[in-house]
Write an enzyme that holds these catalytic residues in place. Structure first.
Site, short mmCIF file in Angstrom:
data_model
loop_
_atom_site.label_atom_id
_atom_site.label_comp_id
_atom_site.label_asym_id
_atom_site.label_seq_id
_atom_site.Cartn_x
_atom_site.Cartn_y
_atom_site.Cartn_z
CG ASN A 1 -18.83 -104.50 -10.75
OD1 ASN A 1 -19.12 -104.60 -11.95
ND2 ASN A 1 -18.01 -105.34 -10.13
CB SER B 1 -22.07 -107.47 1.21
OG SER B 1 -21.77 -108.71 0.60
CE LYS C 1 -20.41 -107.88 -8.76
NZ LYS C 1 -20.29 -108.79 -7.65
CD GLU D 1 -14.66 -104.79 -4.89
OE1 GLU D 1 -15.80 -104.35 -4.72
OE2 GLU D 1 -14.34 -105.46 -5.87
CG HIS E 1 -13.96 -107.28 -9.75
ND1 HIS E 1 -14.45 -108.55 -9.52
CD2 HIS E 1 -14.77 -106.43 -9.07
CE1 HIS E 1 -15.50 -108.47 -8.73
NE2 HIS E 1 -15.72 -107.19 -8.44
C1 PEP Z 1 -18.11 -106.25 -6.40
O1 PEP Z 1 -18.16 -107.41 -6.84
O2 PEP Z 1 -17.32 -105.40 -6.86
C2 PEP Z 1 -19.02 -105.90 -5.30
C3 PEP Z 1 -18.77 -104.83 -4.61
O3 PEP Z 1 -20.07 -106.76 -5.12
P1 PEP Z 1 -21.17 -106.78 -3.94
O4 PEP Z 1 -21.45 -105.36 -3.52
O5 PEP Z 1 -22.35 -107.44 -4.55
O6 PEP Z 1 -20.55 -107.57 -2.83
#
Ligand code: PEP
Length: 267
Positions: A14, A223, A16, A171, A99
């Protein structure tokens, strides 16, 4: 991973609201060099909407599939600034829906997410549904209820056959990085992830039956990085990772894909 099913591991990036067209092209070039084609691991890239078209011409589709980070649920009309699922047909395999950035920063509610899931399926695009509790909900002991509500409303307009194809990413909102602190951020313990994934499958089983609950792929996101990927992929029921911050760094991301290959080979 589960040793009893043949679900394909997915590693999804992702990006973003990062990387313009030339930065994306450079990252893809490096990923092409570093990542080998592997039939048992699916690597999915989700660049910004602007970048999808040029990236779709650049990628080797045997190596990478594309996802959009969002789309609008009406196919066509006076919706200034939006891009519909129908416009994304033939360009992407997946669209992220629900999301936490969309839920929390753009006020997408359960009804909107339900409508987007139906729009994706209607247009032949596989939804990648993101679900997860906030820190406050976690501390209040509401994780199971939140997952139940998010999963069941999102899937409400789909048939069992359609649900089988959906990908769900667990998530936990509190575990998502800011984009740069993914090495040090607080993350759930393996048994917490396993329990959440089990809750998601249980909800699907209750409404759509055992086959759908076993076939649906469930990813973990929050993360994830090159050091944690192997262990995360070993959590019971986890079929892959959704990676934010670490996916912007080709060393980190390709090492995560390598971890998936290793897990797959050991199966
Ligand atoms: C996300 O926002 O979908 C995500 C997995 O972010 P991160 O890995 O940076 O926590």
């Amino acid at each position: 991973m589960s040793t009893t099913t043949q679900r394909k591991i997915m590693i999804a990036a992702n990006w973003k609201m990062h990387l313009n067209v030339s930065q994306s092209s450079l990252l893809i070039h490096r990923l092409h060099e570093r990542i080998k084609t592997h039939r048992s691991v699916e690597v999915v890239l989700a660049p910004s909407m602007l970048v999808l078209q040029p990236v779709s011409m650049q990628i080797d589709r045997r190596k990478f599939h594309l996802a959009a980070q969002n789309a609008y649920q009406v196919d066509e009309g006076a919706y200034t600034g939006e891009v519909s699922f129908s416009m994304l047909q033939d360009m992407v395999h997946y669209v992220f829906i629900g999301h936490s950035d969309r839920r929390n920063k753009f006020n997408e509610n359960l009804d909107t997410i339900c409508a987007k899931m139906a729009a994706a399926v209607r247009n032949g695009i596989t939804p990648l549904l993101c679900v997860g509790e906030t820190k406050t909900e976690r501390l209040a002991g509401e994780t199971t209820r939140v997952l139940h509500d998010q999963v069941t409303t999102a899937l409400a307009n789909l048939t069992a056959r359609e649900v089988q194809e959906v990908v769900i990413a667990y998530e936990p909102v509190w575990a998502l990085s800011s984009g740069t602190d993914f090495m040090h951020h607080e993350t759930p313990k393996p048994d917490e992830i396993a329990k959440a994934v089990e809750t998601i499958r249980h909800n699907i089983k209750e409404l759509y039956g055992v086959k759908a609950s076993k076939q649906v792929r469930v990813l973990y996101g929050g993360s994830a990085n090159a050091s944690s990927a192997y262990d995360l992929l070993g959590v019971e029921g986890v079929d892959g990772l959704l990676v934010g911050g670490a996916s912007l760094n080709y060393h980190e991301f390709s090492a995560i894909v390598d971890a998936a290959f290793r897990v797959q080979q050991e199966e």
